[in-house]
Design a protein around this motif. Sequence first.
Motif, mmCIF file in Angstrom:
data_model
loop_
_atom_site.group_PDB
_atom_site.id
_atom_site.type_symbol
_atom_site.label_atom_id
_atom_site.label_comp_id
_atom_site.label_asym_id
_atom_site.label_seq_id
_atom_site.Cartn_x
_atom_site.Cartn_y
_atom_site.Cartn_z
ATOM 1 N N HIS A 35 0.546 -1.406 -0.407
ATOM 2 C CA HIS A 35 0.101 -0.305 -0.005
ATOM 3 C C HIS A 35 1.202 1.375 0.318
ATOM 4 C CE1 HIS A 35 -2.787 -3.295 1.885
ATOM 5 N NE2 HIS A 35 -3.419 -2.091 1.481
ATOM 6 N N ARG A 36 1.640 1.168 0.297
ATOM 7 C CA ARG A 36 2.850 2.396 1.234
ATOM 8 C C ARG A 36 2.327 3.474 1.872
ATOM 9 N NH1 ARG A 36 7.652 5.489 -3.463
ATOM 10 N NH2 ARG A 36 8.918 5.523 -1.128
ATOM 11 N N ALA A 37 1.436 3.152 2.503
ATOM 12 C CA ALA A 37 0.708 4.395 3.037
ATOM 13 C C ALA A 37 1.054 3.697 4.478
ATOM 14 C CB ALA A 37 -1.015 4.182 2.800
ATOM 15 N N LEU A 38 2.124 4.480 4.920
ATOM 16 C CA LEU A 38 2.814 4.090 6.607
ATOM 17 C C LEU A 38 1.452 4.460 7.709
ATOM 18 C CD1 LEU A 38 5.020 2.865 7.878
ATOM 19 C CD2 LEU A 38 5.811 5.489 7.729
ATOM 20 N N PRO A 39 1.145 5.725 7.921
ATOM 21 C CA PRO A 39 0.165 5.742 8.776
ATOM 22 C C PRO A 39 -0.710 4.929 8.770
ATOM 23 C CG PRO A 39 0.537 7.975 7.349
ATOM 24 C CD PRO A 39 1.071 6.388 6.792
ATOM 25 N N ARG A 40 -1.474 3.949 8.152
ATOM 26 C CA ARG A 40 -2.137 3.244 8.496
ATOM 27 C C ARG A 40 -1.952 2.028 8.870
ATOM 28 N NH1 ARG A 40 -1.971 -2.011 5.204
ATOM 29 N NH2 ARG A 40 0.132 -1.621 4.070
ATOM 30 N N LEU A 41 -0.787 1.820 9.022
ATOM 31 C CA LEU A 41 -0.294 0.397 10.224
ATOM 32 C C LEU A 41 0.187 1.437 11.393
ATOM 33 C CD1 LEU A 41 2.395 -1.297 7.931
ATOM 34 C CD2 LEU A 41 -0.416 -1.616 8.539
ATOM 35 N N ILE A 42 0.060 2.506 12.196
ATOM 36 C CA ILE A 42 1.263 3.121 13.448
ATOM 37 C C ILE A 42 -0.204 4.019 14.232
ATOM 38 C CG2 ILE A 42 2.363 4.924 14.229
ATOM 39 C CD1 ILE A 42 3.702 5.091 11.137
ATOM 40 N N ASP A 43 -0.185 3.363 15.051
ATOM 41 C CA ASP A 43 -1.369 4.322 16.492
ATOM 42 C C ASP A 43 -0.792 5.578 16.149
ATOM 43 O OD1 ASP A 43 -2.736 3.302 18.488
ATOM 44 O OD2 ASP A 43 -1.775 4.569 19.061
ATOM 45 N N PRO A 44 -2.123 6.284 16.401
ATOM 46 C CA PRO A 44 -1.784 7.419 16.703
ATOM 47 C C PRO A 44 -0.694 8.074 17.643
ATOM 48 C CG PRO A 44 -3.373 7.332 16.160
ATOM 49 C CD PRO A 44 -3.647 5.811 16.150
ATOM 50 N N ALA A 45 -0.652 7.439 19.293
ATOM 51 C CA ALA A 45 0.418 7.898 19.955
ATOM 52 C C ALA A 45 1.755 7.810 19.483
ATOM 53 C CB ALA A 45 0.095 6.721 20.960
ATOM 54 N N ASP A 46 2.280 6.416 18.273
ATOM 55 C CA ASP A 46 2.698 6.183 18.402
ATOM 56 C C ASP A 46 3.988 7.678 16.526
ATOM 57 O OD1 ASP A 46 3.507 4.361 19.758
ATOM 58 O OD2 ASP A 46 2.979 3.508 18.302
ATOM 59 N N ALA A 47 3.213 8.184 16.440
ATOM 60 C CA ALA A 47 3.271 8.944 15.844
ATOM 61 C C ALA A 47 4.182 9.923 15.101
ATOM 62 C CB ALA A 47 1.907 9.387 14.452
ATOM 63 N N GLN A 48 4.803 10.413 16.906
ATOM 64 C CA GLN A 48 5.298 11.369 17.602
ATOM 65 C C GLN A 48 6.725 11.118 17.131
ATOM 66 O OE1 GLN A 48 5.095 14.769 15.844
ATOM 67 N NE2 GLN A 48 2.965 13.857 14.882
ATOM 68 N N ARG A 49 6.803 9.466 17.333
ATOM 69 C CA ARG A 49 7.969 8.819 18.073
ATOM 70 C C ARG A 49 9.482 10.042 16.981
ATOM 71 N NH1 ARG A 49 7.246 5.009 21.513
ATOM 72 N NH2 ARG A 49 5.617 4.584 22.289
ATOM 73 N N PRO A 50 10.934 9.487 17.594
ATOM 74 C CA PRO A 50 11.635 10.165 17.086
ATOM 75 C C PRO A 50 12.277 9.481 16.322
ATOM 76 C CG PRO A 50 12.334 11.196 19.166
ATOM 77 C CD PRO A 50 10.541 9.751 19.015
ATOM 78 N N VAL A 51 12.665 8.985 15.180
ATOM 79 C CA VAL A 51 13.330 8.031 13.845
ATOM 80 C C VAL A 51 14.106 7.756 14.112
ATOM 81 C CG1 VAL A 51 13.820 7.710 11.207
ATOM 82 C CG2 VAL A 51 11.773 8.928 12.414
ATOM 83 N N PRO A 52 15.114 6.558 15.024
ATOM 84 C CA PRO A 52 16.561 6.584 15.654
ATOM 85 C C PRO A 52 17.076 6.645 14.666
ATOM 86 C CG PRO A 52 14.937 4.963 15.665
ATOM 87 C CD PRO A 52 13.876 5.566 14.715
#
Length: 395
Positions: free
Chosen positions: A289-306
């Motif tokens: 799908h290449r639609a990453l937000p659909r696999l992310i819980d909203p609570a995790d969206a603002q996590r820093p990218v390592p």
Amino acid sequence: MTSLLDPARLRAWWAHRQGLDGSLLGVDAATVLARAGWARSVGGAAPYLGLFARAGLSRQQVDDAVAALEIHELPSARGCTYVLPAEDFALGLTVGADAPAGELSAAQKHLRVREAEIDALCAAVLGALDAADVPLDPAKIKDAVGGAVRNLGEAGKKRGVITTLPLALGLLQASGEIRRVPVNGRLDQQRYGYVRWHETQVTHGDPEVELARRYFAWAAPATLAHFRWFSGFTAAQAKAAVAPLGLVAVDGTNLLLPPDLADEFAAYRRPEEPQYALLAGIDGLHLLHRALPRLIDPADAQRPVPGAKEGRVFGGDLDPQCHIVVDRGRIVGFWEFDPSVGEVVHQLFVPMDAALKDVLARTETFVRDELGDARGFSLDSPKSRAPKIRAMREG
């Protein structure tokens, strides 16, 4: 009753259709790829990780399937390389054929390449491979065909086409007359030789329709835009391809399902217990799908990218920048492999439990003992991923 569109339910359904719920354990590689979808390959560990997570397949089992031509890495959708089951070789080649044809057209326009010289070069390459009893890498092919290869000078260098040989090899691969084989039989590197082949581009039915049929079996519910991303089709091509399938819309959305999945989708219930898997960032669970937000819980969206610049957050990326830990379709963590110590390093969004600990340990053993590393792509290296690993250890 839980809504059909509840995000957690949708994620679990997609993971279920991808065989990440244990339903494909013990199944052979070709069957996994036919049922869950083609595996994107970019010289990294993604195909091995995906087949291990879904079916528990060892590296040797996958390599044996490659050697037996039960599965193979081929240029296919959008001209990109995927690992396909044998039943889809012809289809993959057909839908990917526009890419090398487009490269030739551009070379004709901008580099004064002539069709006749590419035809002659193709014939010379086939002659060289017919005479060889081992795969030939590009350097050996160039030596064998001599003056049939032309250097395209500075103009070619600027366009990323140094000689005419890649144009010929691309056309011959797309036509099924040659195939590229990994020099050591492994999919997680990009050193190849070429051998003669005779895979005809014969598909049953319209290839664009057949690609759409497979895609929606793997990825539904999905939108027409999702399918366009995967296929590379124009809007008109995509609409024509799905028209014969009789897809049905999920109420109130533009998500589409094959009619034979509608009842199963409506009856599906998200499992109560976690179903963890460690996958590559380009695994089909995301990339179909290449639609990453659909696999992310909203609570995790603002996590820093390592390892990324300060301010870059997970939910703002188009693709994961690390390998991913998933639970019933939700991304619940990042992971990478540190070959210097033979360990999976992770950053989890959920508490550790026994099931997650077990999956982490089994994947670590698989990567350490069978793969040696878990590169994301061909140029990935322990040095290049060191900032990510350091951030995970510190986070």
